[in-house]
Design a protein around this motif. Structure first.
Motif, PDB file in Angstrom:
ATOM      1  N   THR A  26      80.771   2.242 -23.800  1.00 44.05           N
ATOM      2  CA  THR A  26      80.758   3.682 -24.027  1.00 44.05           C
ATOM      3  C   THR A  26      82.111   4.267 -23.658  1.00 44.05           C
ATOM      4  O   THR A  26      82.609   4.068 -22.550  1.00 44.05           O
ATOM      5  N   ASP A  27      82.713   4.977 -24.598  1.00 41.40           N
ATOM      6  CA  ASP A  27      84.002   5.634 -24.382  1.00 41.40           C
ATOM      7  C   ASP A  27      83.742   7.124 -24.175  1.00 41.40           C
ATOM      8  O   ASP A  27      83.307   7.828 -25.091  1.00 41.40           O
ATOM      9  N   VAL A  28      83.976   7.615 -22.965  1.00 43.38           N
ATOM     10  CA  VAL A  28      83.735   9.026 -22.660  1.00 43.38           C
ATOM     11  C   VAL A  28      85.037   9.813 -22.806  1.00 43.38           C
ATOM     12  O   VAL A  28      86.119   9.237 -22.861  1.00 43.38           O
ATOM     13  N   PRO A  29      84.959  11.144 -22.876  1.00 38.24           N
ATOM     14  CA  PRO A  29      86.171  11.950 -23.046  1.00 38.24           C
ATOM     15  C   PRO A  29      87.184  11.717 -21.933  1.00 38.24           C
ATOM     16  O   PRO A  29      86.828  11.405 -20.794  1.00 38.24           O
ATOM     17  N   GLY A  30      88.451  11.894 -22.270  1.00 36.91           N
ATOM     18  CA  GLY A  30      89.504  11.778 -21.268  1.00 36.91           C
ATOM     19  C   GLY A  30      89.391  12.872 -20.219  1.00 36.91           C
ATOM     20  O   GLY A  30      89.164  14.035 -20.538  1.00 36.91           O
ATOM     21  N   ILE A  31      89.512  12.495 -18.947  1.00 30.27           N
ATOM     22  CA  ILE A  31      89.339  13.450 -17.846  1.00 30.27           C
ATOM     23  C   ILE A  31      90.423  13.221 -16.794  1.00 30.27           C
ATOM     24  O   ILE A  31      91.059  12.166 -16.750  1.00 30.27           O
ATOM     25  N   TYR A  32      90.610  14.208 -15.934  1.00 29.27           N
ATOM     26  CA  TYR A  32      91.562  14.091 -14.830  1.00 29.27           C
ATOM     27  C   TYR A  32      90.869  13.918 -13.487  1.00 29.27           C
ATOM     28  O   TYR A  32      91.484  13.497 -12.511  1.00 29.27           O
ATOM     29  N   SER A  33      89.584  14.281 -13.429  1.00 28.68           N
ATOM     30  CA  SER A  33      88.861  14.151 -12.172  1.00 28.68           C
ATOM     31  C   SER A  33      87.372  14.050 -12.468  1.00 28.68           C
ATOM     32  O   SER A  33      86.946  14.160 -13.622  1.00 28.68           O
ATOM     33  N   LEU A  34      86.568  13.846 -11.413  1.00 25.21           N
ATOM     34  CA  LEU A  34      85.105  13.799 -11.547  1.00 25.21           C
ATOM     35  C   LEU A  34      84.484  14.945 -10.753  1.00 25.21           C
ATOM     36  O   LEU A  34      83.538  14.777  -9.996  1.00 25.21           O
ATOM     37  N   GLU A  35      85.032  16.130 -10.939  1.00 21.18           N
ATOM     38  CA  GLU A  35      84.562  17.306 -10.202  1.00 21.18           C
ATOM     39  C   GLU A  35      83.642  18.182 -11.028  1.00 21.18           C
ATOM     40  O   GLU A  35      83.226  19.252 -10.575  1.00 21.18           O
ATOM     41  N   ALA A  36      83.337  17.786 -12.265  1.00 24.83           N
ATOM     42  CA  ALA A  36      82.415  18.522 -13.145  1.00 24.83           C
ATOM     43  C   ALA A  36      82.861  19.960 -13.389  1.00 24.83           C
ATOM     44  O   ALA A  36      82.064  20.890 -13.408  1.00 24.83           O
ATOM     45  N   THR A  37      84.167  20.141 -13.605  1.00 26.36           N
ATOM     46  CA  THR A  37      84.688  21.484 -13.894  1.00 26.36           C
ATOM     47  C   THR A  37      84.861  21.713 -15.393  1.00 26.36           C
ATOM     48  O   THR A  37      85.267  22.783 -15.814  1.00 26.36           O
ATOM     49  N   SER A  38      84.572  20.712 -16.207  1.00 28.95           N
ATOM     50  CA  SER A  38      84.672  20.847 -17.660  1.00 28.95           C
ATOM     51  C   SER A  38      83.555  20.027 -18.300  1.00 28.95           C
ATOM     52  O   SER A  38      82.932  19.181 -17.661  1.00 28.95           O
ATOM     53  N   SER A  39      83.321  20.292 -19.603  1.00 26.31           N
ATOM     54  CA  SER A  39      82.271  19.558 -20.316  1.00 26.31           C
ATOM     55  C   SER A  39      82.591  18.069 -20.395  1.00 26.31           C
ATOM     56  O   SER A  39      81.688  17.226 -20.343  1.00 26.31           O
ATOM     57  N   ALA A  40      83.888  17.731 -20.511  1.00 24.20           N
ATOM     58  CA  ALA A  40      84.282  16.321 -20.578  1.00 24.20           C
ATOM     59  C   ALA A  40      83.936  15.602 -19.274  1.00 24.20           C
ATOM     60  O   ALA A  40      83.422  14.476 -19.277  1.00 24.20           O
ATOM     61  N   GLU A  41      84.206  16.255 -18.137  1.00 25.13           N
ATOM     62  CA  GLU A  41      83.896  15.648 -16.840  1.00 25.13           C
ATOM     63  C   GLU A  41      82.387  15.526 -16.648  1.00 25.13           C
ATOM     64  O   GLU A  41      81.909  14.546 -16.072  1.00 25.13           O
ATOM     65  N   GLU A  42      81.639  16.497 -17.150  1.00 25.66           N
ATOM     66  CA  GLU A  42      80.178  16.431 -17.042  1.00 25.66           C
ATOM     67  C   GLU A  42      79.622  15.235 -17.803  1.00 25.66           C
ATOM     68  O   GLU A  42      78.697  14.568 -17.336  1.00 25.66           O
ATOM     69  N   VAL A  43      80.189  14.961 -18.981  1.00 26.71           N
ATOM     70  CA  VAL A  43      79.745  13.811 -19.772  1.00 26.71           C
ATOM     71  C   VAL A  43      80.019  12.513 -19.015  1.00 26.71           C
ATOM     72  O   VAL A  43      79.167  11.621 -18.933  1.00 26.71           O
ATOM     73  N   ALA A  44      81.224  12.407 -18.433  1.00 26.29           N
ATOM     74  CA  ALA A  44      81.591  11.195 -17.699  1.00 26.29           C
ATOM     75  C   ALA A  44      80.674  10.986 -16.496  1.00 26.29           C
ATOM     76  O   ALA A  44      80.197   9.866 -16.242  1.00 26.29           O
ATOM     77  N   ILE A  45      80.406  12.044 -15.754  1.00 27.69           N
ATOM     78  CA  ILE A  45      79.546  11.940 -14.575  1.00 27.69           C
ATOM     79  C   ILE A  45      78.121  11.569 -14.980  1.00 27.69           C
ATOM     80  O   ILE A  45      77.447  10.788 -14.295  1.00 27.69           O
ATOM     81  N   LYS A  46      77.664  12.098 -16.096  1.00 24.87           N
ATOM     82  CA  LYS A  46      76.319  11.781 -16.577  1.00 24.87           C
ATOM     83  C   LYS A  46      76.171  10.276 -16.823  1.00 24.87           C
ATOM     84  O   LYS A  46      75.169   9.662 -16.442  1.00 24.87           O
ATOM     85  N   PHE A  47      77.186   9.675 -17.428  1.00 23.16           N
ATOM     86  CA  PHE A  47      77.112   8.235 -17.691  1.00 23.16           C
ATOM     87  C   PHE A  47      77.254   7.420 -16.411  1.00 23.16           C
ATOM     88  O   PHE A  47      76.665   6.352 -16.283  1.00 23.16           O
ATOM     89  N   LEU A  48      78.017   7.925 -15.446  1.00 26.63           N
ATOM     90  CA  LEU A  48      78.168   7.214 -14.178  1.00 26.63           C
ATOM     91  C   LEU A  48      76.883   7.248 -13.364  1.00 26.63           C
ATOM     92  O   LEU A  48      76.482   6.249 -12.766  1.00 26.63           O
ATOM     93  N   GLU A  49      76.236   8.409 -13.353  1.00 30.01           N
ATOM     94  CA  GLU A  49      75.073   8.568 -12.488  1.00 30.01           C
ATOM     95  C   GLU A  49      73.768   8.167 -13.166  1.00 30.01           C
ATOM     96  O   GLU A  49      72.932   7.497 -12.550  1.00 30.01           O
ATOM     97  N   GLU A  50      73.578   8.557 -14.402  1.00 34.96           N
ATOM     98  CA  GLU A  50      72.321   8.280 -15.089  1.00 34.96           C
ATOM     99  C   GLU A  50      72.368   6.958 -15.850  1.00 34.96           C
ATOM    100  O   GLU A  50      71.382   6.229 -15.914  1.00 34.96           O
ATOM    101  N   GLY A  51      73.519   6.664 -16.454  1.00 31.89           N
ATOM    102  CA  GLY A  51      73.632   5.431 -17.217  1.00 31.89           C
ATOM    103  C   GLY A  51      73.819   4.198 -16.349  1.00 31.89           C
ATOM    104  O   GLY A  51      73.416   3.092 -16.712  1.00 31.89           O
ATOM    105  N   ARG A  52      74.403   4.374 -15.157  1.00 34.98           N
ATOM    106  CA  ARG A  52      74.675   3.281 -14.222  1.00 34.98           C
ATOM    107  C   ARG A  52      75.183   2.041 -14.947  1.00 34.98           C
ATOM    108  O   ARG A  52      74.494   1.041 -15.103  1.00 34.98           O
ATOM    109  N   PRO A  53      76.448   2.066 -15.420  1.00 35.68           N
ATOM    110  CA  PRO A  53      76.994   0.901 -16.116  1.00 35.68           C
ATOM    111  C   PRO A  53      77.113  -0.302 -15.192  1.00 35.68           C
ATOM    112  O   PRO A  53      77.153  -0.158 -13.961  1.00 35.68           O
ATOM    113  N   ASP A  54      77.153  -1.491 -15.792  1.00 35.23           N
ATOM    114  CA  ASP A  54      77.330  -2.717 -15.013  1.00 35.23           C
ATOM    115  C   ASP A  54      78.777  -2.910 -14.600  1.00 35.23           C
ATOM    116  O   ASP A  54      79.062  -3.548 -13.582  1.00 35.23           O
TER     117      ASP A  54
END
Length: 590
Positions: free
Chosen positions: A69-97
């Motif tokens: 899964t390729d998520v949007p480019g981000i500068y941090s994981l602070e959930a201050t933008s929609s791109a960061e929210e997408v990345a955090i969602k995959f980290l927390e809910e998707g739990r990649p291997d």
């Protein structure tokens, strides 16, 4: 505070399917790596924010399957933008291997800051140090082994556009993804401490023996973002691109495609169909005035395709060189007056290819108001490349001034419409925050792949609706329905717009595809004024069905209907005013 890593072995049980998350800063080459790993033909742009949605693909390796899964480019994981929210969602809910975290060799400190935040999720990480060729051109040398030690996780050096290091990335990803190993970082570091740690690591891993160099491309990049030098450069670049699309498209159409069509295809297909089908309505629908097998091939392939291919070639070069963000800086002052940021020049330019990716691209806007303005203006006054080809086919042999006039009206209504919408719509427009990537020499293989993918997508999406529209035209013409429709809208078409009653068919077909509001006019013996009026009406005419569907999806059915009504009203009003004004002037002069 210490920050040493401890490797944890949770399970040695091999997994049948490995879930991989690809993460990193914008413009670091994630999409290129994604494409190389999966073999998918993913659109790759050297522009911040173009990858708004996530992309997924499959990898087959060593008899096992990986889902990346390729998520949007981000500068941090602070959930201050929609791109960061997408990345955090995959980290927390998707739990990649396993995570592939791409680092930018030219801006390593910023990348390491993100790397520390990624490692807090206690998921195995493979760090990919990309853009080493650009770093080397700037005199930046990095000690890979030292960086690996500091991060406590494997670091693979890559030049993704040249396939360097891709196999190693795949092998290491598979190795870590098979088992639950991860590098545990000590917790409790503040934002400031993470930045301090990142700076310290960069000082350790940067080799100072190489002097920093400023390339010619860097110097040219500086000229491109300086208003006084960047404006004339932008004008020259855009005029050159226009010359390639218009001049090259016309040459291909005139010298190659039309001769093949008229001298070989049309006689052959006509003879074949006439030998099978006797005279009648079916024969006329297939090879008559609006024959599906004649116009259904001539219009999309001989008239439209040359301009489409060259436009997407030019657009792909502008994207892959990184020039578009430079252009955004120059036009920011102008676009801000109509309620949008300079960075939104990209959706506008995409709109000259097709309105659909332009509307989708408006997601990079920082407010709903800005998205609405972009989408409305693109739908109203930005002609797609298929329309452009149709305009050139209709007007090119009669008057280049007429083509310039049509596009001048388009530009004026973009500005006027933007000013009006900016005042009417509630909301705000944030100041432009835009990363300016380095100017690059495009990779030929990736560039050709992108152009081919775009042209192929256009033909798949446009060919069937266009052939269908030609079939409708033939049916309407052969059954006499055109006369009935012509009587109903005659006061509008004939008296107000000054067009022949037969031009009604263009308004009908324009609902299916926007260029189909122009192409039927080629069959009529029109004056220059009538051609201009018909082109202006087609320019503003309601969005085609596919664009309408995207407006509904991205906003609402109410917004889509409002935009459609607005465009129809503008098309009929402006077209009529041009006809009536010129007719009045001619009457007074004579």
């Amino acid at each position: 505070m210490g920050c040493h890593s401890v490797i944890n072995n949770i399970s040695n049980t091999e997994k049948e399917e490995i879930r991989i998350l690809l993460i990193g800063n914008p413009n670091v080459g994630k999409s290129v790596i994604f494409s190389k790993l999966t073999g998918m033909q993913v659109m790759i742009s050297n522009y911040p924010g173009t990858t708004v949605d996530y992309s997924q693909g499959k990898i087959k390796h060593l008899g096992k399957t990986g889902i990346i899964t390729d998520v949007p480019g981000i500068y941090s994981l602070e959930a201050t933008s929609s791109a960061e929210e997408v990345a955090i969602k995959f980290l927390e809910e998707g739990r990649p291997d396993v995570i592939i975290c791409v680092l930018d060799a030219t801006f390593l400190e910023r990348s390491i800051n993100l790397a520390f935040q990624v490692m807090e999720y206690e998921i195995p990480v493979v760090f990919v140090l990309n853009l080493l060729d650009i770093a080397d051109s700037k005199g930046i040398k990095i000690d890979i082994k030292s960086l690996e030690t500091e991060l406590g996780a494997p670091v693979i050096s890559t030049i993704a556009t040249r396939n360097i290091g891709i196999k190693e990335v795949l092998q290491k990803t598979w190795e870590l993804g098979q088992n639950d190993y991860y590098a545990r970082r000590e917790e409790g570091l503040s934002k400031e401490e993470i930045w301090d740690k990142s700076k310290a690591i960069v000082k350790k891993v940067h080799l100072n023996s190489v002097e920093s160099r400023v390339s010619k491309l860097d110097k040219f990049s500086d000229l491109c973002i300086n208003f006084y030098t960047g404006l004339p450069i932008a004008i020259v670049v855009l005029l050159f691109c226009l010359a390639i699309v218009v001049g090259g498209g016309k040459a291909l159409r005139t010298l190659i495609l039309l001769p093949i069509l008229n001298n070989w295809y049309v006689p052959l297909i006509s003879k074949l169909i006439e030998s099978i089908i006797s005279e009648g309505i079916i024969l006329n629908i297939l090879i008559g005035e609006y024959g599906m097998l004649i116009k259904g091939v001539e219009w999309p392939f001989a008239l439209i395709l040359p301009y489409v291919a060259l436009f997407y070639g030019v657009l792909s070069v502008l994207e892959d060189t990184g020039y578009l963000p430079h252009l955004g800086v120059i036009v920011d002052g102008i676009l801000r007056r109509i309620g949008i940021q300079g960075s939104s020049i990209v959706p506008f330019i995409m709109g000259y290819g097709c309105a659909i990716p332009a509307i989708l691209g408006s997601r990079v806007a920082t407010s709903q108001k800005e998205r609405l303005i972009i989408s409305t203006l693109v739908t109203l006054a930005v002609p797609c490349i298929a329309q452009t080809g149709a305009f050139i086919a209709l007007l090119g042999n009669h008057s280049m001034l007429a083509i310039i006039f049509v596009y001048l009206i388009s530009f004026c209504f973009i500005l006027l419409g933007g000013i009006v919408l900016n005042k009417m719509l509630d909301g705000f427009v944030n100041p432009m925050l835009l990363e300016i990537p380095y100017l690059l020499v495009p990779n030929a293989q990736a560039l050709l792949k992108k152009i081919w993918f775009r042209v192929r997508s256009f033909m798949i999406e446009a060919e069937l609706p266009m052939v269908l529209a030609v079939g409708i035209a033939a049916l309407v013409a052969e059954t006499g329905l055109l006369n009935s429709v012509g009587v109903l809208i005659q006061p509008l078409v004939v008296q107000w717009l000054g067009l022949p009653a037969e031009a009604s068919i263009a308004l009908i077909l324009g609902i299916v595809r926007r260029e189909m509001a122009v192409l039927p006019l080629l069959q009529l013996n029109l004056s220059t004024l009538q051609m201009v009026v018909g082109s202006v009406v087609a320019l503003f005419y309601l969005p085609c069905l596919s664009v309408f569907g995207i407006l509904v999806k991205e906003f609402s059915i109410k917004v889509a209907i409002q935009i459609s009504i607005f465009t129809i009203f503008t098309a009929i009003l402006v077209g009529g005013i041009i006809n009536q004004s010129v007719s009045l002037i001619n009457a007074l002069l004579h």
